[in-house]
Design a protein around this motif. Sequence first.
Motif, mmCIF file in Angstrom:
data_model
loop_
_atom_site.group_PDB
_atom_site.id
_atom_site.type_symbol
_atom_site.label_atom_id
_atom_site.label_comp_id
_atom_site.label_asym_id
_atom_site.label_seq_id
_atom_site.Cartn_x
_atom_site.Cartn_y
_atom_site.Cartn_z
ATOM 1 N N SER A 126 76.983 -37.461 6.814
ATOM 2 C CA SER A 126 77.310 -38.413 6.190
ATOM 3 C C SER A 126 75.818 -39.170 5.859
ATOM 4 C CB SER A 126 78.306 -39.749 6.695
ATOM 5 O OG SER A 126 79.401 -39.063 6.803
ATOM 6 N N TYR A 130 73.632 -42.515 4.751
ATOM 7 C CA TYR A 130 73.628 -44.157 4.252
ATOM 8 C C TYR A 130 72.461 -44.659 4.179
ATOM 9 C CZ TYR A 130 78.165 -44.168 7.195
ATOM 10 O OH TYR A 130 79.585 -43.930 7.528
ATOM 11 N N GLN A 155 70.353 -48.339 4.442
ATOM 12 C CA GLN A 155 70.099 -49.274 5.249
ATOM 13 C C GLN A 155 68.831 -50.289 4.719
ATOM 14 O OE1 GLN A 155 69.905 -49.449 9.455
ATOM 15 N NE2 GLN A 155 71.028 -51.053 9.795
ATOM 16 N N GLN A 194 70.304 -55.441 6.925
ATOM 17 C CA GLN A 194 71.548 -55.187 6.430
ATOM 18 C C GLN A 194 72.387 -54.132 7.280
ATOM 19 O OE1 GLN A 194 73.173 -57.389 4.173
ATOM 20 N NE2 GLN A 194 71.401 -58.253 4.247
ATOM 21 N N GLY A 195 73.691 -54.013 7.431
ATOM 22 C CA GLY A 195 74.376 -53.012 7.786
ATOM 23 C C GLY A 195 74.274 -51.703 6.797
ATOM 24 N N PRO A 196 74.462 -50.501 7.358
ATOM 25 C CA PRO A 196 74.416 -49.158 6.779
ATOM 26 C C PRO A 196 75.410 -49.458 5.406
ATOM 27 C CG PRO A 196 74.439 -48.836 9.237
ATOM 28 C CD PRO A 196 74.600 -50.252 8.834
ATOM 29 N N GLN A 197 74.944 -48.902 4.255
ATOM 30 C CA GLN A 197 75.887 -48.578 3.169
ATOM 31 C C GLN A 197 76.173 -47.239 3.043
ATOM 32 O OE1 GLN A 197 76.967 -51.571 1.339
ATOM 33 N NE2 GLN A 197 76.137 -52.209 3.347
ATOM 34 N N PHE A 198 77.345 -46.980 2.921
ATOM 35 C CA PHE A 198 77.917 -45.507 2.974
ATOM 36 C C PHE A 198 77.435 -45.029 1.462
ATOM 37 C CE2 PHE A 198 80.522 -41.901 3.950
ATOM 38 C CZ PHE A 198 80.884 -41.374 2.478
ATOM 39 N N GLY A 244 80.396 -43.539 -1.813
ATOM 40 C CA GLY A 244 80.548 -44.773 -1.870
ATOM 41 C C GLY A 244 80.092 -45.448 -3.363
ATOM 42 N N LEU A 270 66.079 -47.952 4.479
ATOM 43 C CA LEU A 270 65.860 -46.834 5.492
ATOM 44 C C LEU A 270 67.182 -45.758 5.154
ATOM 45 C CD1 LEU A 270 64.803 -45.604 8.307
ATOM 46 C CD2 LEU A 270 66.653 -47.270 9.262
ATOM 47 N N LEU A 278 69.628 -43.188 6.336
ATOM 48 C CA LEU A 278 70.387 -42.524 7.737
ATOM 49 C C LEU A 278 71.194 -41.524 7.312
ATOM 50 C CD1 LEU A 278 70.820 -45.975 9.353
ATOM 51 C CD2 LEU A 278 69.110 -44.464 10.131
ATOM 52 N N PHE A 299 73.671 -40.530 14.576
ATOM 53 C CA PHE A 299 72.631 -41.034 13.515
ATOM 54 C C PHE A 299 71.102 -40.249 13.891
ATOM 55 C CE2 PHE A 299 74.516 -43.820 10.537
ATOM 56 C CZ PHE A 299 75.768 -44.300 11.293
ATOM 57 N N GLY A 300 70.591 -39.995 12.970
ATOM 58 C CA GLY A 300 69.114 -39.399 12.927
ATOM 59 C C GLY A 300 68.289 -40.875 13.121
ATOM 60 N N GLU A 301 67.095 -40.724 12.981
ATOM 61 C CA GLU A 301 66.241 -41.828 13.131
ATOM 62 C C GLU A 301 66.060 -42.420 11.935
ATOM 63 O OE1 GLU A 301 65.902 -42.040 17.109
ATOM 64 O OE2 GLU A 301 64.828 -43.373 16.051
ATOM 65 N N ALA A 318 67.907 -45.888 15.797
ATOM 66 C CA ALA A 318 69.293 -45.410 15.161
ATOM 67 C C ALA A 318 70.414 -46.228 15.783
ATOM 68 C CB ALA A 318 69.352 -43.844 15.250
ATOM 69 N N PRO A 319 71.443 -46.301 14.982
ATOM 70 C CA PRO A 319 72.763 -46.805 15.575
ATOM 71 C C PRO A 319 73.340 -46.134 16.653
ATOM 72 C CG PRO A 319 72.765 -47.055 13.184
ATOM 73 C CD PRO A 319 71.593 -46.245 13.563
ATOM 74 N N PHE A 328 77.365 -53.237 14.875
ATOM 75 C CA PHE A 328 78.119 -53.085 13.605
ATOM 76 C C PHE A 328 79.397 -52.589 13.683
ATOM 77 C CE2 PHE A 328 74.552 -53.785 10.781
ATOM 78 C CZ PHE A 328 73.311 -53.331 11.420
ATOM 79 N N LYS A 363 85.150 -41.991 4.928
ATOM 80 C CA LYS A 363 84.234 -43.043 4.460
ATOM 81 C C LYS A 363 84.118 -44.360 5.203
ATOM 82 C CE LYS A 363 83.869 -45.153 -0.178
ATOM 83 N NZ LYS A 363 84.780 -45.558 -1.581
ATOM 84 N N LEU A 364 83.443 -44.158 6.145
ATOM 85 C CA LEU A 364 83.288 -45.257 7.114
ATOM 86 C C LEU A 364 82.394 -46.317 6.707
ATOM 87 C CD1 LEU A 364 83.854 -45.988 10.135
ATOM 88 C CD2 LEU A 364 81.797 -44.917 10.765
ATOM 89 N N GLN A 365 82.947 -47.546 6.340
ATOM 90 C CA GLN A 365 81.951 -48.498 5.832
ATOM 91 C C GLN A 365 81.818 -49.565 6.839
ATOM 92 O OE1 GLN A 365 82.058 -49.134 1.753
ATOM 93 N NE2 GLN A 365 84.173 -49.033 1.698
ATOM 94 N N PHE A 366 80.318 -49.997 7.092
ATOM 95 C CA PHE A 366 79.906 -50.956 8.143
ATOM 96 C C PHE A 366 79.614 -52.304 7.453
ATOM 97 C CE2 PHE A 366 79.099 -48.056 11.358
ATOM 98 C CZ PHE A 366 78.838 -47.047 10.905
ATOM 99 N N GLY A 367 79.918 -53.318 8.425
ATOM 100 C CA GLY A 367 79.747 -54.698 7.992
ATOM 101 C C GLY A 367 78.224 -55.028 8.358
ATOM 102 N N ALA A 368 78.086 -56.130 7.831
ATOM 103 C CA ALA A 368 76.663 -56.710 7.813
ATOM 104 C C ALA A 368 75.870 -56.860 9.339
ATOM 105 C CB ALA A 368 76.341 -57.829 7.324
ATOM 106 N N GLY A 369 76.701 -56.945 10.324
ATOM 107 C CA GLY A 369 76.124 -56.868 11.767
ATOM 108 C C GLY A 369 76.157 -58.144 12.293
#
Lengths: 115, 111
Positions: free
Chosen positions: A33, A35, A37, A41-45, A58, A88, A90, A106-108, B41-42, B87, B98-104
Amino acid sequence: DAGVTQSPTHLIKTRGQQVTLRCSPKSGHDTVSWYQQALGQGPQFIFQYYEEEERQRGNFPDRFSGHQFPNYSSELNVNALLLGDSALYLCASSFRLADNTGELFFGEGSRLTVL
Amino acid sequence: QQPVQSPQAVILREGEDAVINCSSSKALYSVHWYRQKHGEAPVFLMILLKGGEQKGHEKISASFNEKKQQSSLYLTASQLSYSGTYFCGTETPDSWGKLQFGAGTQVVVTP
């Protein structure tokens, strides 16, 4: 056991150019997957690849495309770069489960700056 | 649609507790929790599937109320190592994968 590796780690492009980012998943994983970022902010798919096909996508324009190879590695391509694509990127790999997204590794990330 | 997290940030002293909430306007199939430290990374913490499971990771636990489409992450007796941004990621039944994340939620634990 190598985890998820991404390349390049940093890159600078100018508006209108094209970029390719690469990802090698963790050993034993078959799903990748991607993303985006933005800072703070949070990661966006963006999308997910499994068996060399895009399985989920997405809300990203067609300028964002990808590919998965038989060895499960993956590429993310972005055409006609905009300033807003600076972020970034990811890559996350997982082993596809029957009924849910399993644990993501996740990768770096690849830090893209568009000038 | 992205889940909504609250609070946006929390500052704790070592040993204090905190709760982070994650809510969705859509029916959820699963909720995932990740922690990201600055410049890293997360990292996966836990997955909760529909059914109201409560899971734990060290002194971090979580619950999932599928009727309310909400999940809560509980940080108990916080340690300095708990600092980072948390997150939640959500999946709906019709779009798993389709894993969607919040703003944290940024958590700072001070000595």
